[in-house]
Design a protein around this motif. Structure first.
Motif, PDB file in Angstrom:
ATOM      1  N   ALA A  53      35.481  33.286  49.462  1.00  0.00           N
ATOM      2  CA  ALA A  53      35.028  34.670  49.354  1.00  0.00           C
ATOM      3  C   ALA A  53      36.165  35.687  49.331  1.00  0.00           C
ATOM      4  O   ALA A  53      35.930  36.861  49.024  1.00  0.00           O
ATOM      5  CB  ALA A  53      34.093  34.987  50.527  1.00  0.00           C
ATOM      6  N   ALA A  54      37.367  35.286  49.636  1.00  0.00           N
ATOM      7  CA  ALA A  54      38.473  36.219  49.880  1.00  0.00           C
ATOM      8  C   ALA A  54      38.721  37.181  48.733  1.00  0.00           C
ATOM      9  O   ALA A  54      38.988  38.372  48.963  1.00  0.00           O
ATOM     10  CB  ALA A  54      39.747  35.434  50.186  1.00  0.00           C
ATOM     11  N   ASP A  55      38.640  36.719  47.500  1.00  0.00           N
ATOM     12  CA  ASP A  55      38.989  37.560  46.359  1.00  0.00           C
ATOM     13  C   ASP A  55      37.777  38.193  45.679  1.00  0.00           C
ATOM     14  O   ASP A  55      37.934  38.896  44.670  1.00  0.00           O
ATOM     15  CB  ASP A  55      39.772  36.738  45.334  1.00  0.00           C
ATOM     16  N   ALA A  56      36.581  37.929  46.191  1.00  0.00           N
ATOM     17  CA  ALA A  56      35.377  38.510  45.590  1.00  0.00           C
ATOM     18  C   ALA A  56      35.278  39.988  45.933  1.00  0.00           C
ATOM     19  O   ALA A  56      35.778  40.439  46.967  1.00  0.00           O
ATOM     20  CB  ALA A  56      34.136  37.776  46.078  1.00  0.00           C
ATOM     21  N   ARG A  57      34.610  40.749  45.069  1.00  0.00           N
ATOM     22  CA  ARG A  57      34.371  42.159  45.369  1.00  0.00           C
ATOM     23  C   ARG A  57      33.061  42.344  46.131  1.00  0.00           C
ATOM     24  O   ARG A  57      32.913  43.309  46.883  1.00  0.00           O
ATOM     25  CB  ARG A  57      34.341  42.984  44.084  1.00  0.00           C
ATOM     26  N   PHE A  58      32.122  41.425  45.932  1.00  0.00           N
ATOM     27  CA  PHE A  58      30.826  41.506  46.602  1.00  0.00           C
ATOM     28  C   PHE A  58      30.519  40.157  47.237  1.00  0.00           C
ATOM     29  O   PHE A  58      30.448  39.141  46.538  1.00  0.00           O
ATOM     30  CB  PHE A  58      29.711  41.859  45.617  1.00  0.00           C
ATOM     31  N   VAL A  59      30.346  40.141  48.553  1.00  0.00           N
ATOM     32  CA  VAL A  59      29.923  38.940  49.272  1.00  0.00           C
ATOM     33  C   VAL A  59      28.596  39.275  49.943  1.00  0.00           C
ATOM     34  O   VAL A  59      28.534  40.121  50.840  1.00  0.00           O
ATOM     35  CB  VAL A  59      30.965  38.491  50.308  1.00  0.00           C
ATOM     36  N   CYS A  60      27.527  38.640  49.475  1.00  0.00           N
ATOM     37  CA  CYS A  60      26.184  38.876  49.995  1.00  0.00           C
ATOM     38  C   CYS A  60      25.829  37.739  50.941  1.00  0.00           C
ATOM     39  O   CYS A  60      25.803  36.570  50.522  1.00  0.00           O
ATOM     40  CB  CYS A  60      25.178  38.962  48.858  1.00  0.00           C
ATOM     41  N   VAL A  84      18.189  41.212  44.721  1.00  0.00           N
ATOM     42  CA  VAL A  84      19.523  41.800  44.835  1.00  0.00           C
ATOM     43  C   VAL A  84      20.592  40.819  44.381  1.00  0.00           C
ATOM     44  O   VAL A  84      21.493  41.171  43.612  1.00  0.00           O
ATOM     45  CB  VAL A  84      19.780  42.256  46.287  1.00  0.00           C
ATOM     46  N   GLY A  85      20.529  39.565  44.851  1.00  0.00           N
ATOM     47  CA  GLY A  85      21.545  38.592  44.466  1.00  0.00           C
ATOM     48  C   GLY A  85      21.639  38.407  42.972  1.00  0.00           C
ATOM     49  O   GLY A  85      22.740  38.363  42.396  1.00  0.00           O
ATOM     50  N   GLN A  86      20.497  38.299  42.313  1.00  0.00           N
ATOM     51  CA  GLN A  86      20.490  38.175  40.859  1.00  0.00           C
ATOM     52  C   GLN A  86      21.108  39.392  40.196  1.00  0.00           C
ATOM     53  O   GLN A  86      21.957  39.267  39.294  1.00  0.00           O
ATOM     54  CB  GLN A  86      19.048  37.999  40.373  1.00  0.00           C
ATOM     55  N   HIS A 120      27.888  42.480  38.176  1.00  0.00           N
ATOM     56  CA  HIS A 120      29.256  42.471  38.683  1.00  0.00           C
ATOM     57  C   HIS A 120      29.895  41.077  38.684  1.00  0.00           C
ATOM     58  O   HIS A 120      30.896  40.877  39.384  1.00  0.00           O
ATOM     59  CB  HIS A 120      29.288  43.029  40.119  1.00  0.00           C
ATOM     60  N   GLY A 121      29.322  40.150  37.939  1.00  0.00           N
ATOM     61  CA  GLY A 121      29.859  38.795  37.947  1.00  0.00           C
ATOM     62  C   GLY A 121      31.336  38.733  37.638  1.00  0.00           C
ATOM     63  O   GLY A 121      32.074  37.912  38.202  1.00  0.00           O
TER      64      GLY A 121
END
Length: 441
Positions: A38-45, A304-306, A312-313
């Motif tokens: 998750a470190a480099d992601a912009r969105f972690v849900c 929301v996840g979808q 923002h993928g």
């Protein structure tokens, strides 16, 4: 390092695949594979399989702490009301309520079910977050926002208050919107029921208000927190009216209205914080896990996840789910009833939870990796989802058909869980918010 051995008959190659993906979850340091992912992601849900389980809240908080302190995540959006969470945001950033602690601030959550946020687990995290922010410059402080759509009257009230100071020329539109709703005694159910008899909704008045405030407060990205607050409250008011109007029709579109609102709010907050900001989203699995990998998609539902993946993928999105085998949970027998501790029975045969228990036998972190394909990841099985209303004796309806490899990027598995610790009992029974499809999460 992996410790899982064979535990008897697992489904064909699914058990072998599970053991290859899993590593034990015993201490915060065991989150390392997920933190790296998750470190480099912009969105972690980050999800939860119920709104009433201590371990789901605890491990979500532990993961969030690490992503904030080690990888610079800058804001949190939760499945809560904007006005209530705005007060928390002001408090954790040391702007207001200096004489209060987290438990005092959380006492202001009054909408049923209060235990979702007014609990010891959230209070402990907020105390930590305020301490963290106290040692950071303003630009590095972490914000805390509500994404949900229920606060119609509170949001209208806050919008009018902002207009009185900043744009008095827009007050006529605001008062027109307020008067439209005034006859319903701040009761969304009364408003919704009235539309069954008379097709005169307040939609036009609220939309006009939204246009006014969005133009005034969000001319570009708002630099002032008060302008952001006003703009988001106006958005909530408009979408809440749409939500309640849809609810009375008895169709499932109210679910989509709510989740699209939450995804739109995430977009606005990401814009507000800038292109280098990094967000944590806390919601139920049913909102966080990609609906396209469940039977929700067959019913025409999105979540929301979808939507975050679709929008923002390219920026990096990680969806994290939770699951458990047995334990206890805080829930209620019916909408508006007091909370109680209920027993969560062992997972149903053939479900994802049953296979995880049979194969692993202890709590684990499972990081799926880029390929997302295999005997377990591709299999379609039931995945338990417990709402705020729960009947353990009728478990069959609590399982959502799920392809894990499509729904999440990682899963936190808990063998046995315990009930959340509410800060207070619910007040006298009252009429709660109308429930939403598919199961009122």
């Amino acid at each position: 390092m992996r410790f899982f051995g064979s535990r008897g008959d697992s489904d064909t190659g699914a058990g072998e695949e599970l053991r290859s993906l899993a590593s034990p979850l015993r201490a915060p340091a065991d989150l390392e594979p997920l933190v790296e992912q998750a470190a480099d992601a912009r969105f972690v849900c980050i999800g939860e399989a119920s709104h009433g389980t201590h371990e789901f809240y605890r491990w979500r908080a532990e993961l969030s702490r690490r992503l904030i302190t080690e990888h610079g995540f800058t804001w949190i959006g939760v499945e809560g009301d904007w006005p209530d969470c705005w007060r928390i945001n002001r408090w954790v950033r040391n702007r207001d309520d200096h004489d209060l602690d987290a438990r005092d601030v959380l006492k202001h959550f009054h909408r049923w079910p209060t235990w979702m946020w007014a609990n010891e687990e959230v209070a402990d995290f907020l105390d930590w977050l305020r301490d963290w922010n106290s040692n950071q410059p303003s630009e590095r402080q972490v914000s805390f926002y509500g994404l949900d759509v229920y606060s119609l009257w509170d949001s209208l009230r806050q919008t009018i208050s902002w207009l009185e100071t900043n744009a008095p020329e827009a007050l006529p539109a605001a008062h027109q919107a307020w008067q439209c709703f005034a006859g319903y005694n701040e009761d969304p159910h009364s408003y919704a029921r009235s539309l069954r008899m008379v097709d005169e909704a307040c939609e036009d008045d609220v939309v006009e208000l939204l246009v006014h405030v969005r133009r005034l407060a969000m001319d570009g990205v708002p630099a002032e927190p008060e302008a952001l607050d006003a703009a988001l409250n106006a958005l909530v008011a408009a979408d809440a009216e749409h939500y309640y109007r849809s609810m009375v029709l008895g169709n499932r579109q109210s679910w989509n209205i709510r989740d699209i609102h939450m995804a739109d709010t995430i977009d606005l907050l990401a814009e507000h914080h800038g292109e280098h900001s990094k967000a944590l989203v806390w919601e139920h699995n049913t909102h966080v896990g990609d609906a396209r990998a469940t039977d929700m998609a067959d019913a025409g539902l999105v979540n929301v996840g979808q939507l975050v993946r679709e929008r923002h993928g390219g920026d990096g999105v990680v969806l994290v789910g939770f699951a458990s085998h047995r334990g206890t949970v805080i829930a209620a027998e019916r909408w508006g009833a007091p909370q109680e501790v209920m027993t969560v029975p062992e997972a149903r045969a053939g479900s994802h939870e049953a296979l995880l228990h049979e194969t692993l036998g202890e709590s684990a972190v499972l990081v799926f990796g880029p390929e997302r394909s295999g005997p377990w990841l591709d299999s379609r099985r039931g995945h338990r989802a417990i709402g705020v209303v729960y009947h353990p004796r009728r478990e069959a309806g609590n399982y959502v058909a799920t392809v894990m490899g499509g729904r999440y990027d990682a899963l936190l598995w808990l063998e046995e869980t315990t009930a959340l610790r509410p800060l207070h009992r619910e007040g006298p029974p009252g009429e709660p918010e109308l429930d939403t499809e598919p199961s009122g999460f």
